[in-house]
Design an enzyme around this catalytic site. Structure first.
Site, mmCIF file in Angstrom:
data_model
loop_
_atom_site.group_PDB
_atom_site.id
_atom_site.type_symbol
_atom_site.label_atom_id
_atom_site.label_comp_id
_atom_site.label_asym_id
_atom_site.label_seq_id
_atom_site.Cartn_x
_atom_site.Cartn_y
_atom_site.Cartn_z
ATOM 1 N N LEU A 61 39.059 67.510 25.521
ATOM 2 C CA LEU A 61 39.929 66.387 24.925
ATOM 3 C C LEU A 61 39.239 65.101 25.468
ATOM 4 O O LEU A 61 39.509 63.832 24.939
ATOM 5 C CB LEU A 61 41.272 66.227 25.502
ATOM 6 C CG LEU A 61 42.322 67.347 25.004
ATOM 7 C CD1 LEU A 61 43.564 67.368 25.786
ATOM 8 C CD2 LEU A 61 42.430 67.438 23.468
ATOM 9 N N GLN A 63 36.309 63.319 28.839
ATOM 10 C CA GLN A 63 35.237 63.224 30.022
ATOM 11 C C GLN A 63 35.327 62.157 30.965
ATOM 12 O O GLN A 63 35.511 60.907 30.183
ATOM 13 C CB GLN A 63 33.861 63.353 29.293
ATOM 14 C CG GLN A 63 32.782 63.252 30.501
ATOM 15 C CD GLN A 63 32.846 64.707 31.261
ATOM 16 O OE1 GLN A 63 33.060 65.902 30.447
ATOM 17 N NE2 GLN A 63 32.534 64.752 32.431
ATOM 18 N N GLY A 64 35.497 62.232 31.838
ATOM 19 C CA GLY A 64 35.602 61.232 33.215
ATOM 20 C C GLY A 64 34.755 61.472 34.449
ATOM 21 O O GLY A 64 34.147 62.504 34.563
ATOM 22 N N GLY A 65 34.677 60.374 35.163
ATOM 23 C CA GLY A 65 34.010 60.670 36.403
ATOM 24 C C GLY A 65 34.489 61.642 37.262
ATOM 25 O O GLY A 65 34.038 62.415 38.166
ATOM 26 N N PHE A 66 35.912 62.085 36.907
ATOM 27 C CA PHE A 66 36.424 63.200 37.782
ATOM 28 C C PHE A 66 35.954 64.598 37.352
ATOM 29 O O PHE A 66 36.363 65.599 37.995
ATOM 30 C CB PHE A 66 37.995 63.263 37.901
ATOM 31 C CG PHE A 66 38.571 62.989 36.286
ATOM 32 C CD1 PHE A 66 38.685 64.181 35.626
ATOM 33 C CD2 PHE A 66 38.488 61.962 35.457
ATOM 34 C CE1 PHE A 66 39.105 64.206 34.118
ATOM 35 C CE2 PHE A 66 38.963 61.773 34.293
ATOM 36 C CZ PHE A 66 39.156 62.996 33.476
ATOM 37 N N GLY A 67 35.536 64.716 36.079
ATOM 38 C CA GLY A 67 35.349 65.713 35.406
ATOM 39 C C GLY A 67 35.882 65.891 33.766
ATOM 40 O O GLY A 67 35.766 64.887 33.312
ATOM 41 N N VAL A 69 38.666 66.867 30.676
ATOM 42 C CA VAL A 69 39.988 67.268 30.326
ATOM 43 C C VAL A 69 40.249 68.310 29.017
ATOM 44 O O VAL A 69 39.545 68.017 27.920
ATOM 45 C CB VAL A 69 41.046 66.235 30.038
ATOM 46 C CG1 VAL A 69 42.379 66.519 29.778
ATOM 47 C CG2 VAL A 69 41.061 65.120 31.274
ATOM 48 N N LYS A 83 43.341 68.868 33.355
ATOM 49 C CA LYS A 83 42.250 67.942 34.108
ATOM 50 C C LYS A 83 41.375 68.860 35.058
ATOM 51 O O LYS A 83 41.892 69.171 36.203
ATOM 52 C CB LYS A 83 42.755 66.969 34.561
ATOM 53 C CG LYS A 83 41.812 66.106 35.383
ATOM 54 C CD LYS A 83 42.694 64.699 36.024
ATOM 55 C CE LYS A 83 42.874 63.752 35.017
ATOM 56 N NZ LYS A 83 43.470 62.540 35.935
ATOM 57 N N ASP A 180 45.634 50.661 37.363
ATOM 58 C CA ASP A 180 44.477 50.827 36.338
ATOM 59 C C ASP A 180 45.474 50.765 34.844
ATOM 60 O O ASP A 180 45.108 51.872 34.083
ATOM 61 C CB ASP A 180 43.713 51.948 36.513
ATOM 62 C CG ASP A 180 42.371 52.038 35.781
ATOM 63 O OD1 ASP A 180 41.876 51.042 35.371
ATOM 64 O OD2 ASP A 180 41.806 53.274 35.570
#
Length: 373
Positions: A61, A63-67, A69, A83, A180
């Site tokens: 679904l 992509q982010g700095g955390f990994g 989803v 996540k 945020d």
């Protein structure tokens, strides 16, 4: 398989209520020992891997700095969003800990619901309710998709975000500053009802604490209040500022960052302020929702948005006042003062843009770019 039956049974150290208090987090590693997940259901890794077809790219679904989803479907048919923390992301680990600590204690119709977590070996995942209509920015800034967001739906979204924010600030067991709020962090359910998500940067306030200071500013430029972006000071009024930017974006259908080539170098806030002073504020309303039948209502919302983005925090209303304004419990509004950031912002890192949620630190300021996650 139900959520209850999906809990970890093979590693007793992770079934926290069955573990002695002194060893309660024995199954966690490193800094994750600090996470308090006593009341949070724990899922089996194999069940989550199966639910996501082993994290197939077709189920990804975002992509982010955390990994990453992923969408998953449990054996009982329940759809979930998973996540999955990147093993190499220090920032992601901190956000994981924070999100578990914060959101596991929250329950409100306008906050995304955390169903549980999976912590097994180096795998660390959060399992959320699945939101079929993605995030607000997916519709709001797309010239074709935005047609589904008529005025009534947009107002419902504005109201829902305000109620969720009020709950965080005043009505939950904890006092929480989200830090945020932005369109990509507003998820939409099957009926396009909004749910605030991503509490990785949220901050819990204790006791009578009203304001805090940090050397590490986190969030997204364009939605940060001036006192937070410049001085590291944050409070409820920081979220109010972000909400005001969101509100103006929802009414106008334009990103705060969409004015890069504007001849006056104005931000959305500056453009709205210019139109307000020229008594042409009706020009800000997205033509998709403009109608003589709702023009009075939309202009009231713009007025509220301008009050929320005033430069001085003390001049901004609280979320309780915002909710009352939206519900017409308060009829007469004070005139707004000049917003912060009326000129287009020059980002500290320059004009280059990074991948969503990737962050840079310059003089202890951590920023994420203006694109949706």
């Amino acid at each position: 398989m139900s959520m209850q039956s999906a809990r970890m049974e093979s590693q007793p150290s992770l079934v926290l209520r069955e573990t002695p208090p002194e060893n309660r987090n024995a199954g966690l590693s490193g800094d994750l020992n600090q996470v308090k997940i006593q009341d949070l259901p724990v899922f089996n890794f194999e069940n989550i891997a199966t639910a996501t077809n082993y994290f197939n790219l077709a189920n990804k679904l975002g992509q982010g700095g955390f990994g990453s989803v992923y969408k998953g479907v449990l054996q009982d048919g329940q759809e979930v969003a998973v996540k999955r923390l990147s093993r190499t992301s220090r920032q992601g680990t901190e956000e994981f800990m924070n999100e578990v600590t914060v959101i596991s204690k929250l329950q409100h119709r306008n906050l995304v619901r955390l169903l549980g977590c999976c912590i097994e070996g180096e795998e660390k995942m959060l399992i959320f309710e699945y939101m079929p209509n993605k995030s607000l920015d997916f519709y709001l800034f797309d010239p074709v998709k935005k047609v589904v967001l008529d005025w009534q739906k947009r107002f419902n979204i504005i109201e829902g975000i305000s109620r969720g924010s009020l709950y965080l600030h005043r009505d939950s067991r904890l006092r929480i500053i989200h830090r945020d709020l932005k369109p990509s962090n507003i998820l939409l359910d099957g009926e396009l009802n909004p749910k605030i998500s991503d509490f990785g940067m949220a901050k819990i306030f204790g006791g009578s604490e009203d304001e805090a200071n940090t050397r590490r500013v986190v969030g997204t430029y364009g939605y940060m209040s001036p006192e937070y972006a410049m001085e590291g000071l944050f409070s409820e009024k920081s979220d109010v500022f972000s909400f005001g930017v969101l509100l103006l974006e929802i009414i106008s259908g334009r990103k705060n960052s969409s004015f890069r080539n504007h001849e006056l170098s104005l931000s959305l806030l500056g453009y709205a302020w210019k139109l307000w002073n020229e008594e042409e504020i009706v020009s800000l309303v997205d033509p998709e929702i403009f109608s003589p039948d709702n023009v009075y209502h939309t202009l009231r919302c713009i007025h509220i948005g301008l009050l929320c983005v005033q430069e001085l925090a003390k001049e901004r209303p609280t979320m309780a006042t915002v909710v009352s304004m939206l519900n017409s419990e308060i009829v007469n509004f004070p005139p707004p003062q000049q917003p912060a950031f009326i000129q287009r912002q020059i980002e500290l890192r320059g004009e280059s843009s990074q991948q969503s949620h990737n962050s840079n630190s310059i003089n202890n300021v951590t920023v994420t770019n203006l694109q949706g996650r």
